[in-house]
Design an enzyme around this catalytic site. Structure first.
Site, PDB file in Angstrom:
ATOM      1  N   THR A   1       0.811  -1.223   0.000  1.00 22.79           N
ATOM      2  CA  THR A   1       0.000   0.000   0.000  1.00 22.79           C
ATOM      3  C   THR A   1       0.844   1.273   0.000  1.00 22.79           C
ATOM      4  O   THR A   1       0.497   2.256  -0.637  1.00 22.79           O
ATOM      5  CB  THR A   1      -0.924   0.013   1.243  1.00 22.79           C
ATOM      6  OG1 THR A   1      -1.818  -1.086   1.110  1.00 22.79           O
ATOM      7  CG2 THR A   1      -1.706   1.293   1.364  1.00 22.79           C
TER       8      THR A   1
ATOM      9  N   ASP B   1       1.695  -6.572  -4.534  1.00 22.57           N
ATOM     10  CA  ASP B   1       0.876  -6.578  -3.331  1.00 22.57           C
ATOM     11  C   ASP B   1       1.398  -7.774  -2.531  1.00 22.57           C
ATOM     12  O   ASP B   1       1.622  -8.850  -3.089  1.00 22.57           O
ATOM     13  CB  ASP B   1      -0.589  -6.798  -3.735  1.00 22.57           C
ATOM     14  CG  ASP B   1      -1.526  -6.727  -2.545  1.00 22.57           C
ATOM     15  OD1 ASP B   1      -2.423  -5.884  -2.563  1.00 22.57           O
ATOM     16  OD2 ASP B   1      -1.368  -7.540  -1.600  1.00 22.57           O
ATOM     17  N   SER B   2       1.604  -7.593  -1.230  1.00 19.66           N
ATOM     18  CA  SER B   2       2.281  -8.659  -0.485  1.00 19.66           C
ATOM     19  C   SER B   2       1.446  -9.931  -0.363  1.00 19.66           C
ATOM     20  O   SER B   2       1.960 -10.964   0.058  1.00 19.66           O
ATOM     21  CB  SER B   2       2.723  -8.164   0.889  1.00 19.66           C
ATOM     22  OG  SER B   2       1.644  -8.097   1.779  1.00 19.66           O
ATOM     23  N   SER B   3       0.189  -9.891  -0.760  1.00 21.84           N
ATOM     24  CA  SER B   3      -0.603 -11.128  -0.793  1.00 21.84           C
ATOM     25  C   SER B   3      -0.046 -12.078  -1.858  1.00 21.84           C
ATOM     26  O   SER B   3      -0.351 -13.267  -1.861  1.00 21.84           O
ATOM     27  CB  SER B   3      -2.066 -10.826  -1.117  1.00 21.84           C
ATOM     28  OG  SER B   3      -2.542  -9.888  -0.189  1.00 21.84           O
TER      29      SER B   3
ATOM     30  N   THR C   1       1.663  -4.743   4.167  1.00 21.76           N
ATOM     31  CA  THR C   1       1.487  -5.181   5.557  1.00 21.76           C
ATOM     32  C   THR C   1       0.895  -6.590   5.664  1.00 21.76           C
ATOM     33  O   THR C   1       1.111  -7.275   6.655  1.00 21.76           O
ATOM     34  CB  THR C   1       0.565  -4.210   6.325  1.00 21.76           C
ATOM     35  OG1 THR C   1      -0.690  -4.128   5.640  1.00 21.76           O
ATOM     36  CG2 THR C   1       1.182  -2.840   6.450  1.00 21.76           C
ATOM     37  N   ASP C   2       0.152  -7.010   4.617  1.00 23.91           N
ATOM     38  CA  ASP C   2      -0.590  -8.271   4.745  1.00 23.91           C
ATOM     39  C   ASP C   2       0.285  -9.471   5.110  1.00 23.91           C
ATOM     40  O   ASP C   2      -0.086 -10.274   5.952  1.00 23.91           O
ATOM     41  CB  ASP C   2      -1.365  -8.572   3.445  1.00 23.91           C
ATOM     42  CG  ASP C   2      -2.550  -7.631   3.271  1.00 23.91           C
ATOM     43  OD1 ASP C   2      -2.903  -6.938   4.248  1.00 23.91           O
ATOM     44  OD2 ASP C   2      -3.132  -7.591   2.167  1.00 23.91           O
TER      45      ASP C   2
ATOM     46  N   GLN D   1      -3.845 -20.964  19.161  1.00 29.89           N
ATOM     47  CA  GLN D   1      -4.695 -19.963  18.496  1.00 29.89           C
ATOM     48  C   GLN D   1      -4.689 -18.645  19.276  1.00 29.89           C
ATOM     49  O   GLN D   1      -5.096 -17.612  18.759  1.00 29.89           O
ATOM     50  CB  GLN D   1      -6.134 -20.481  18.376  1.00 29.89           C
ATOM     51  CG  GLN D   1      -6.245 -21.651  17.426  1.00 29.89           C
ATOM     52  CD  GLN D   1      -7.650 -22.215  17.321  1.00 29.89           C
ATOM     53  OE1 GLN D   1      -8.616 -21.595  17.749  1.00 29.89           O
ATOM     54  NE2 GLN D   1      -7.753 -23.401  16.748  1.00 29.89           N
ATOM     55  N   CYS D   2      -4.252 -18.705  20.555  1.00 31.14           N
ATOM     56  CA  CYS D   2      -4.162 -17.473  21.358  1.00 31.14           C
ATOM     57  C   CYS D   2      -2.887 -16.729  20.962  1.00 31.14           C
ATOM     58  O   CYS D   2      -1.831 -17.337  20.817  1.00 31.14           O
ATOM     59  CB  CYS D   2      -4.044 -17.787  22.840  1.00 31.14           C
ATOM     60  SG  CYS D   2      -5.448 -18.629  23.519  1.00 31.14           S
TER      61      CYS D   2
HETATM   62  N1  ASP Z   1      -2.594  -5.536   0.311  1.00 31.28           N
HETATM   63  C1  ASP Z   1      -1.526  -4.686   0.789  1.00 31.28           C
HETATM   64  C2  ASP Z   1      -0.263  -5.512   0.848  1.00 31.28           C
HETATM   65  O1  ASP Z   1      -0.032  -6.209   1.782  1.00 31.28           O
HETATM   66  C3  ASP Z   1      -1.860  -4.117   2.098  1.00 31.28           C
HETATM   67  C4  ASP Z   1      -0.806  -3.195   2.685  1.00 31.28           C
HETATM   68  O2  ASP Z   1       0.247  -2.961   2.153  1.00 31.28           O
HETATM   69  O3  ASP Z   1      -1.078  -2.656   3.763  1.00 31.28           O
HETATM   70  O4  ASP Z   1       0.529  -5.470  -0.047  1.00 31.28           O
END
Ligand code: ASP
Length: 357
Positions: free
Chosen positions: A29, A73-75, A105-106, A293-294
């Site tokens: 992002t 995109d990090s996804s 961030t993902d 899971q915690c």
């Molecule tokens: N979809 C974005 C990513 O991880 C989200 C982000 O950067 O916050 O690349």
């Protein structure tokens, strides 16, 4: 991985004794713009960074920017990309004092964890950061995250880097990379480290938490690992999970490891069929790593009767490791070790600060 580099003219450009930082832009992002045709955020040309953050010129250290030819995109991150990023750090290790990685961030916590295993004997800062809002937006968090991450990366005491490890800087907190988790997708405070103290807190001053920063040895050279085996799965338990589902997952061809997300302090159903499926998988050479899971607390196999059986059949305890660190540690060990016993032994061992043992 195709990329290009460019040097930014900073205040220190004429001082050849200045600290040098390599900033690696992978996407996310932070560097995205709104594409009205696709009606979604897409990565922008990072060469425009100076238009958006002119403050970069005022930095007291040398800054070189490396931009991936195709920011993502990090996804879309995958183990091959992690090895490529680690290799960029490795190949440039002698030339630069510190590294900042701009990342979505993902999956940032997965990448930070993977890098902590791939870069053995790290003795320089590798700081990941990103943003919740694109850099071109007035209210963006990108500018502060970017500038502070650079400042932390270049910080030294008596000529030695303050943070000689892989860390995530985000919204005023510096976290150990393999202890961090993305916790929030709307607010700016996207990351938290539940089981390990923050490495630094940032306000008017940057307050480092020195006792918790990793010690390093200068006599050991950086070692790059390039083999990750991703024949692994994360299996999250839920009340009502069915036997055929578990059976099919465990019988996936080439499966080598399972991160089993259990309840509370590492508890799982004590039904016969469930334990049988696990036991059969272990007998077939599949390693099972018990992670809670915690987010806070740790797995203590044997405290309850519902976890004692897991211990007895050979499930490995993940203590207080995050799922992100657990799955990348498993890929790393399966790619490195050739015996089941070595993988099991090392999973239970703290390799680079990822778990308390
Ligand atoms: N979809 C974005 C990513 O991880 C989200 C982000 O950067 O916050 O690349």
């Amino acid at each position: 991985m195709a990329y290009r580099t460019s040097k930014i003219t900073t205040l220190s450009s004429k001082n050849n004794r200045a600290t040098s930082v390599l900033m690696i832009y992978t996407g996310g992002t932070l560097g995205m713009v709104y594409d009205s045709k696709n009606k979604s955020l897409v990565p922008f040309n990072f060469d425009e960074i100076l238009t958006n953050v002119p403050e970069l010129h005022r930095l007291e250290f040398e800054l070189t920017i490396l931009t991936l030819e195709k920011p993502i995109d990090s996804s879309n991150m995958n183990p091959k990309n992690w090895v490529e990023i680690a290799k960029i750090v490795y190949d440039n290790f002698e030339e630069f004092d510190a590294f900042v990685i701009l990342h979505g961030t993902d999956t940032m916590a997965y990448t930070a964890s993977a890098l902590s295993f791939l870069l053995e004997n790290l003795s320089k800062p590798v700081i990941l950061t990103g943003a919740q809002l694109p850099i071109g937006i007035a209210r963006t968090d990108a500018r502060e995250n970017l500038i502070t991450a650079l400042e932390i990366a270049s910080a030294k005491i008596n000529g030695r880097p303050i943070i000689p490890e892989v860390a995530i800087y985000f919204n005023s907190y510096l976290l150990r990379g393999n202890r961090a988790k993305k916790k929030e997708s709307s607010q700016f405070n996207a990351f938290r480290s539940e089981n390990y103290p923050n490495l630094a807190e940032v306000g008017v001053t940057i307050d480092y938490n020195f006792p918790f920063i990793r010690a390093y040895r200068t006599d050991l050279p950086l070692q790059l690992h390039e083999n990750l085996n991703h024949n692994v799965v994360i299996l999250k338990l839920f009340p009502g999970i069915k036997q055929n589902l578990i059976h099919n997952i465990f019988n996936t061809s080439e499966l080598k490891g399972v991160v089993l997300e259990t309840y509370g302090a590492g508890n799982a159903p004590s039904e016969g069929w469930f334990l049988e499926e696990l036991k059969e998988a272990i007998d077939e050479g599949i390693v099972i790593f018990n992670v809670s899971q915690c987010d806070g607390g740790r797995v203590l196999q044997g405290t309850y009767q519902t976890s004692r059986k897991l211990l007895e059949i050979g499930v490995v305890s993940g203590s207080d490791i995050t799922t992100e660190a657990a799955i990348t540690k498993m890929m790393f060990l399966l790619g490195k070790e050739d015996s089941y016993e070595r993988v099991k032994f090392n999973l239970e061992t703290d390799i680079c600060g990822e778990m308390s043992v």
